[in-house]
Scaffold this motif. Structure first.
Motif, PDB file in Angstrom:
ATOM      1  N   TYR A  12      11.590   5.489  -4.927  1.00 37.05           N
ATOM      2  CA  TYR A  12      11.288   7.446  -4.098  1.00 37.05           C
ATOM      3  C   TYR A  12      10.901   6.866  -2.222  1.00 37.05           C
ATOM      4  CZ  TYR A  12       6.865   6.077  -6.015  1.00 37.05           C
ATOM      5  OH  TYR A  12       5.866   6.226  -7.090  1.00 37.05           O
TER       6      TYR A  12
ATOM      7  N   TYR B 159       8.789   8.905   0.982  1.00 38.33           N
ATOM      8  CA  TYR B 159       7.356  10.194   0.646  1.00 38.33           C
ATOM      9  C   TYR B 159       8.681  10.739   1.673  1.00 38.33           C
ATOM     10  CZ  TYR B 159       4.206   8.936  -3.297  1.00 38.33           C
ATOM     11  OH  TYR B 159       3.058   8.217  -4.069  1.00 38.33           O
TER      12      TYR B 159
ATOM     13  N   TYR C 132       8.588   3.101  -2.468  1.00 36.97           N
ATOM     14  CA  TYR C 132       7.775   2.787  -2.835  1.00 36.97           C
ATOM     15  C   TYR C 132       8.569   3.021  -3.697  1.00 36.97           C
ATOM     16  CZ  TYR C 132       2.726   3.411  -1.021  1.00 36.97           C
ATOM     17  OH  TYR C 132       1.849   2.834  -0.260  1.00 36.97           O
TER      18      TYR C 132
ATOM     19  N   TRP D 257       8.104   1.923  -8.763  1.00 30.56           N
ATOM     20  CA  TRP D 257       6.908   2.103  -9.596  1.00 30.56           C
ATOM     21  C   TRP D 257       7.416   1.852 -10.832  1.00 30.56           C
ATOM     22  CZ3 TRP D 257       5.862   6.225 -12.779  1.00 30.56           C
ATOM     23  CH2 TRP D 257       4.181   6.044 -13.610  1.00 30.56           C
TER      24      TRP D 257
ATOM     25  N   TYR E 200       4.299  -2.271  -9.482  1.00 34.50           N
ATOM     26  CA  TYR E 200       4.540  -1.492  -8.222  1.00 34.50           C
ATOM     27  C   TYR E 200       4.921  -1.801  -7.169  1.00 34.50           C
ATOM     28  CZ  TYR E 200      -0.308  -0.882  -5.926  1.00 34.50           C
ATOM     29  OH  TYR E 200      -1.035  -0.824  -5.961  1.00 34.50           O
TER      30      TYR E 200
ATOM     31  N   TRP F   6      -5.591   6.262 -10.934  1.00 37.94           N
ATOM     32  CA  TRP F   6      -5.804   5.355 -11.414  1.00 37.94           C
ATOM     33  C   TRP F   6      -6.508   5.199 -10.086  1.00 37.94           C
ATOM     34  CZ3 TRP F   6      -0.448   5.044  -9.843  1.00 37.94           C
ATOM     35  CH2 TRP F   6      -0.695   4.178  -9.315  1.00 37.94           C
TER      36      TRP F   6
ATOM     37  N   GLU G 220      -8.211   1.759  -7.993  1.00 33.87           N
ATOM     38  CA  GLU G 220      -7.295   0.423  -8.178  1.00 33.87           C
ATOM     39  C   GLU G 220      -8.801  -0.700  -7.551  1.00 33.87           C
ATOM     40  OE1 GLU G 220      -4.586  -0.154  -4.944  1.00 33.87           O
ATOM     41  OE2 GLU G 220      -2.938   0.779  -6.933  1.00 33.87           O
TER      42      GLU G 220
ATOM     43  N   THR H 284      -8.859   2.080  -3.305  1.00 38.00           N
ATOM     44  CA  THR H 284      -7.824   3.290  -3.354  1.00 38.00           C
ATOM     45  C   THR H 284      -7.763   4.162  -4.694  1.00 38.00           C
ATOM     46  OG1 THR H 284      -6.994   1.698  -1.744  1.00 38.00           O
ATOM     47  CG2 THR H 284      -5.560   3.650  -3.204  1.00 38.00           C
TER      48      THR H 284
ATOM     49  N   VAL I 220      -5.546   6.729  -6.601  1.00 39.62           N
ATOM     50  CA  VAL I 220      -4.411   7.372  -6.613  1.00 39.62           C
ATOM     51  C   VAL I 220      -3.831   8.332  -7.470  1.00 39.62           C
ATOM     52  CG1 VAL I 220      -1.799   6.510  -6.422  1.00 39.62           C
ATOM     53  CG2 VAL I 220      -3.371   4.918  -6.023  1.00 39.62           C
TER      54      VAL I 220
ATOM     55  N   LEU J 222      -0.432  10.496  -9.487  1.00 41.02           N
ATOM     56  CA  LEU J 222       1.097  10.140  -8.524  1.00 41.02           C
ATOM     57  C   LEU J 222       1.537  11.997 -10.506  1.00 41.02           C
ATOM     58  CD1 LEU J 222       2.604   7.136  -9.002  1.00 41.02           C
ATOM     59  CD2 LEU J 222       1.920   8.395  -6.709  1.00 41.02           C
TER      60      LEU J 222
ATOM     61  N   MET K 204       8.845  14.039  -6.536  1.00 40.91           N
ATOM     62  CA  MET K 204       7.340  13.428  -7.352  1.00 40.91           C
ATOM     63  C   MET K 204       6.512  14.217  -5.965  1.00 40.91           C
ATOM     64  SD  MET K 204       6.068  11.036  -5.749  1.00 40.91           S
ATOM     65  CE  MET K 204       5.080   9.164  -6.350  1.00 40.91           C
TER      66      MET K 204
ATOM     67  N   ILE L  72      -2.324   9.486  -2.591  1.00 43.38           N
ATOM     68  CA  ILE L  72      -3.227   8.516  -2.529  1.00 43.38           C
ATOM     69  C   ILE L  72      -4.707   8.202  -0.874  1.00 43.38           C
ATOM     70  CG2 ILE L  72      -3.526   5.509  -1.441  1.00 43.38           C
ATOM     71  CD1 ILE L  72       0.319   6.172  -1.245  1.00 43.38           C
TER      72      ILE L  72
HETATM   73  C1  LIG Z   1      -1.289   2.622  -4.013  1.00 43.77           C
HETATM   74  C2  LIG Z   1      -0.376   2.474  -5.189  1.00 43.77           C
HETATM   75  C3  LIG Z   1       0.312   3.348  -4.562  1.00 43.77           C
HETATM   76  C4  LIG Z   1       1.738   3.296  -5.952  1.00 43.77           C
HETATM   77  C5  LIG Z   1       2.374   4.282  -5.879  1.00 43.77           C
HETATM   78  C6  LIG Z   1       2.051   5.047  -5.343  1.00 43.77           C
HETATM   79  O1  LIG Z   1       3.793   6.126  -5.298  1.00 43.77           O
HETATM   80  C7  LIG Z   1       1.963   5.956  -4.207  1.00 43.77           C
HETATM   81  C8  LIG Z   1       0.644   4.024  -4.253  1.00 43.77           C
END
Ligand SMILES: C=Cc1ccc(O)cc1
Length: 176
Positions: A16, A18, A24, A26, A36, A67, A69, A73, A75, A77, A86, A90
């Motif tokens: 996808y 943005y 990105y 995934w 990803y 999640w 990280e 970071t 995230v 979604l 979608m 972030i």
């Molecule tokens: C930081 C990782 C991350 C992975 C997929 C996404 O759509 C956005 C952030």
């Protein structure tokens, strides 16, 4: 095929873009794991396997994934795959915005560096990136398929995948 239950979503591979232009890729590897690759944007070139995540169905055909990280970071979604849309948010710690290069790697081989960096540099203020995205590819990879995300991103990779040049019919990587 229409998406309804969580089982329809698990094992699906997405690409996808943005609305800010970041591309990105995934993969919903199983009910608690995501892989990803990042092809465009602030941390293009980064790729990650086996990130623990929370994955739920919100309502028929709508799925939420969250999640945190090793970089710090966070995230969130939200996938509406039947609409090829979608939304992702972030939450980057300040240090990732200031030193994105440190995170551009196959993270699995650099976990101690991520953990050291999140202590060494600043977290706040966080840099929020809330964006809708257009889904440009949906592949039924099946769950726990290690071929989906198995090498670093390269220029033209997402075009190869969309053109059907990257995976064979049982969804294994061609040209290994
Ligand atoms: C930081 C990782 C991350 C992975 C997929 C996404 O759509 C956005 C952030």
């Amino acid at each position: 095929m229409k998406f309804k239950e969580l089982e329809d979503f698990l094992g699906t591979h997405f690409i996808y873009t943005y609305d800010n232009g970041w591309e990105y890729e995934w993969y919903a590897k199983n009910d608690h794991t995501v892989d990803y690759r990042i092809h465009g944007g602030m941390v293009a070139g980064r790729w990650v396997k086996n990130q623990e995540a929370n994955i739920v169905k919100l309502t028929d055909g709508v799925f939420k994934v969250t999640w945190t990280e090793p970089t710090g970071t966070d995230v969130a979604l939200d996938f509406m795959p039947d609409e090829y849309r979608m939304h992702g948010t972030i939450f980057f710690p300040k240090w990732v915005q200031e030193h994105p290069d440190i995170t551009v790697c196959f993270q699995n081989e650099h976990i101690p560096l991520m953990e050291e960096s999140r202590e060494k540099y600043e977290t706040y203020p966080k840099y929020l990136v809330p964006e809708f995205a257009k889904i440009t590819y949906i592949g039924k990879a099946g769950q726990d398929n290690e071929d989906v995300i198995s090498e670093a991103p390269y220029p033209g990779m997402t075009d190869d995948i969309r053109a059907g040049k990257y995976f064979d019919a049982p969804y294994h990587r061609l040209h290994k």
